[in-house]
Motif scaffolding. Structure first.
Motif, PDB file in Angstrom:
ATOM      1  N   ASP A  53       0.643  -0.544  -8.765  1.00  0.00           N
ATOM      2  CA  ASP A  53      -0.454   0.430  -8.662  1.00  0.00           C
ATOM      3  C   ASP A  53      -0.401   1.405  -9.844  1.00  0.00           C
ATOM      4  OD1 ASP A  53      -1.647  -0.541  -6.378  1.00  0.00           O
ATOM      5  OD2 ASP A  53      -0.398   0.633  -5.029  1.00  0.00           O
ATOM      6  N   THR A  54       0.801   1.811 -10.225  1.00  0.00           N
ATOM      7  CA  THR A  54       0.955   2.730 -11.359  1.00  0.00           C
ATOM      8  C   THR A  54       0.419   2.077 -12.639  1.00  0.00           C
ATOM      9  OG1 THR A  54       2.925   3.597 -10.310  1.00  0.00           O
ATOM     10  CG2 THR A  54       2.654   4.132 -12.632  1.00  0.00           C
TER      11      THR A  54
ATOM     12  N   LYS B  87       0.857  -1.196   0.000  1.00  0.00           N
ATOM     13  CA  LYS B  87       0.000   0.000   0.000  1.00  0.00           C
ATOM     14  C   LYS B  87       0.887   1.239   0.000  1.00  0.00           C
ATOM     15  CE  LYS B  87      -4.068  -1.624   2.431  1.00  0.00           C
ATOM     16  NZ  LYS B  87      -3.842  -2.662   3.429  1.00  0.00           N
ATOM     17  N   PRO B  88       0.555   2.268  -0.816  1.00  0.00           N
ATOM     18  CA  PRO B  88       1.401   3.468  -0.838  1.00  0.00           C
ATOM     19  C   PRO B  88       1.477   4.140   0.535  1.00  0.00           C
ATOM     20  CG  PRO B  88      -0.346   3.601  -2.498  1.00  0.00           C
ATOM     21  CD  PRO B  88      -0.600   2.365  -1.701  1.00  0.00           C
TER      22      PRO B  88
ATOM     23  N   LYS C 233       3.796   5.691  -5.624  1.00  0.00           N
ATOM     24  CA  LYS C 233       3.047   4.442  -5.779  1.00  0.00           C
ATOM     25  C   LYS C 233       3.991   3.359  -6.269  1.00  0.00           C
ATOM     26  CE  LYS C 233      -1.465   6.158  -7.180  1.00  0.00           C
ATOM     27  NZ  LYS C 233      -2.243   6.434  -8.366  1.00  0.00           N
ATOM     28  N   SER C 234       3.638   2.115  -5.981  1.00  0.00           N
ATOM     29  CA  SER C 234       4.458   1.014  -6.490  1.00  0.00           C
ATOM     30  C   SER C 234       4.222   0.856  -7.994  1.00  0.00           C
ATOM     31  CB  SER C 234       4.098  -0.285  -5.786  1.00  0.00           C
ATOM     32  OG  SER C 234       2.867  -0.769  -6.281  1.00  0.00           O
TER      33      SER C 234
END
Ligand SMILES: NC(=O)c1ccc[n+]([C@@H]2O[C@H](COP(=O)([O-])OP(=O)(O)OC[C@H]3O[C@@H](n4cnc5c(N)ncnc54)[C@H](OP(=O)(O)O)[C@@H]3O)[C@@H](O)[C@H]2O)c1
Length: 289
Positions: free
Chosen positions: A172-173, A159-160, A168-169
């Motif tokens: 997620d991106t 989770k960011p 963001k990871s």
């Protein structure tokens, strides 16, 4: 009586999971602080809080992670050196004075990527300012204490972090980009290992509790891959209909050089699970996929 753990950078991607993992265990009392309460770059700030709490262990999950920004801007590089290098050194000195262990996280970017795969004893040779700032952290910690766990890790996902600036990871991106684009060009280079922050947090707790020998460790999920290969796996698991096109890194020029291949080999600890299994869990818990 419960043991006390003090976590610095507790609002970050990894920091939040460290807090969660320790809080679940009644044997631990958790003191989590982020930059508004402890500045890793200030000896006064560090010493004040650490002496007030009197922890049994300190974990530093803070970090300067703007890889490209500190490549092209000298002031930013100075800040990176403070947060990733000299600050952790100050922390190590305080922990040595109090005779408590300190945990600090380092990056695969301390290697140049030419050898491809690296064990804990391979010689670092960074090719970016970010990598130099992280290597400085390793050196400063080792100079100031014997009771250290230096955990090298790579490509974190979870989770960011809580702050507005939180990065963001990759996953997620990608999910965000796939909402507006049905075709994505992804770099098929920079082979290394993804690491799920809840897995890394649990492993960190285990290392402290089991009092394993101090030193340098590589903690990553199994399954080295390029960005392109990871994106294929993501969209397969998420059942998203996206066409992924492999491209060279020269299609997306960036200020800082990245290692060609920086796979961290874990020769000292039991391996973590494969990143694909961890990613499936992340998607289920956060996207109900
Ligand atoms: N992310 C990766 O892929 C990766 C790969 C290899 C190694 N690592 C290392 O793993 C560790 C955790 O990374 P992460 O991705 O969880 O980082 P992150 O999400 O960026 O979190 C870092 C946290 O540290 C805080 N912080 C920044 N400056 C600080 C200061 N001067 N004093 C105290 N706290 C400060 C940040 O606050 P703000 O958000 O308000 O700035 C943030 O909450 C870091 O050491 C990082 O270098 C990360």
């Amino acid at each position: 009586m419960a043991n006390k753990v003090l976590i610095i950078g507790s609002h970050g991607m990894l920091g939040q999971d460290l807090v969660r993992v320790f809080e679940k265990d009644m044997n631990w009392e958790v003191f989590g602080y982020d930059r508004d309460q402890i500045d890793i770059a200030s000896e006064e700030s560090l010493r004040g809080k650490i002496e007030e709490v009197g922890p049994d262990a300190v974990i530093n999950a803070s970090g300067y992670n703007a890889v490209d920004k500190c490549e092209s801007d000298e002031i930013e590089f100075e800040l990176a050196k403070k947060i990733n290098g000299y600050g952790p050194g100050l922390l190590a000195k305080i922990c040595a004075d109090m005779e408590i262990p300190v945990v600090h996280y380092v990056s695969d970017y301390i290697f140049d990527g030419e050898k491809g795969e690296y064990t804990e004893t391979d010689k670092p040779s960074p090719i970016s300012n970010y990598g130099r700032s992280k290597l400085l952290g390793e050196e400063e910690i080792q100079k100031n204490t014997d009771k250290f766990y230096l955990i090298r890790t790579s490509k974190l996902f979870g989770k960011p972090g809580k702050s507005e600036m939180a990065k963001k990871s990759f996953f997620d991106t990608m999910i965000g980009m796939a909402k507006d684009n049905k075709v994505l060009k992804i770099v098929d280079e920079e082979k290394s290992c993804f690491t799920y922050t809840p897995d890394l947090a649990l492993e960190t707790k285990k290392m402290i509790e089991e009092k394993i020998p101090f030193g340098i460790y590589h903690v990553v999920n199994v399954g080295a891959c390029t960005w392109y290969e990871a994106a294929l796996e993501l969209f397969r698991l998420a059942k998203m209909d996206v066409e992924v096109i492999p491209v060279s890194s020269s299609e997306f020029p960036r200020p800082a050089k990245r290692p060609r291949s920086s796979v961290l080999l874990n020769t000292k600890l039991k391996p973590l699970r494969n990143y694909k299994e961890a990613l499936a869990e992340y998607l289920k818990e956060n996207y109900s996929i």
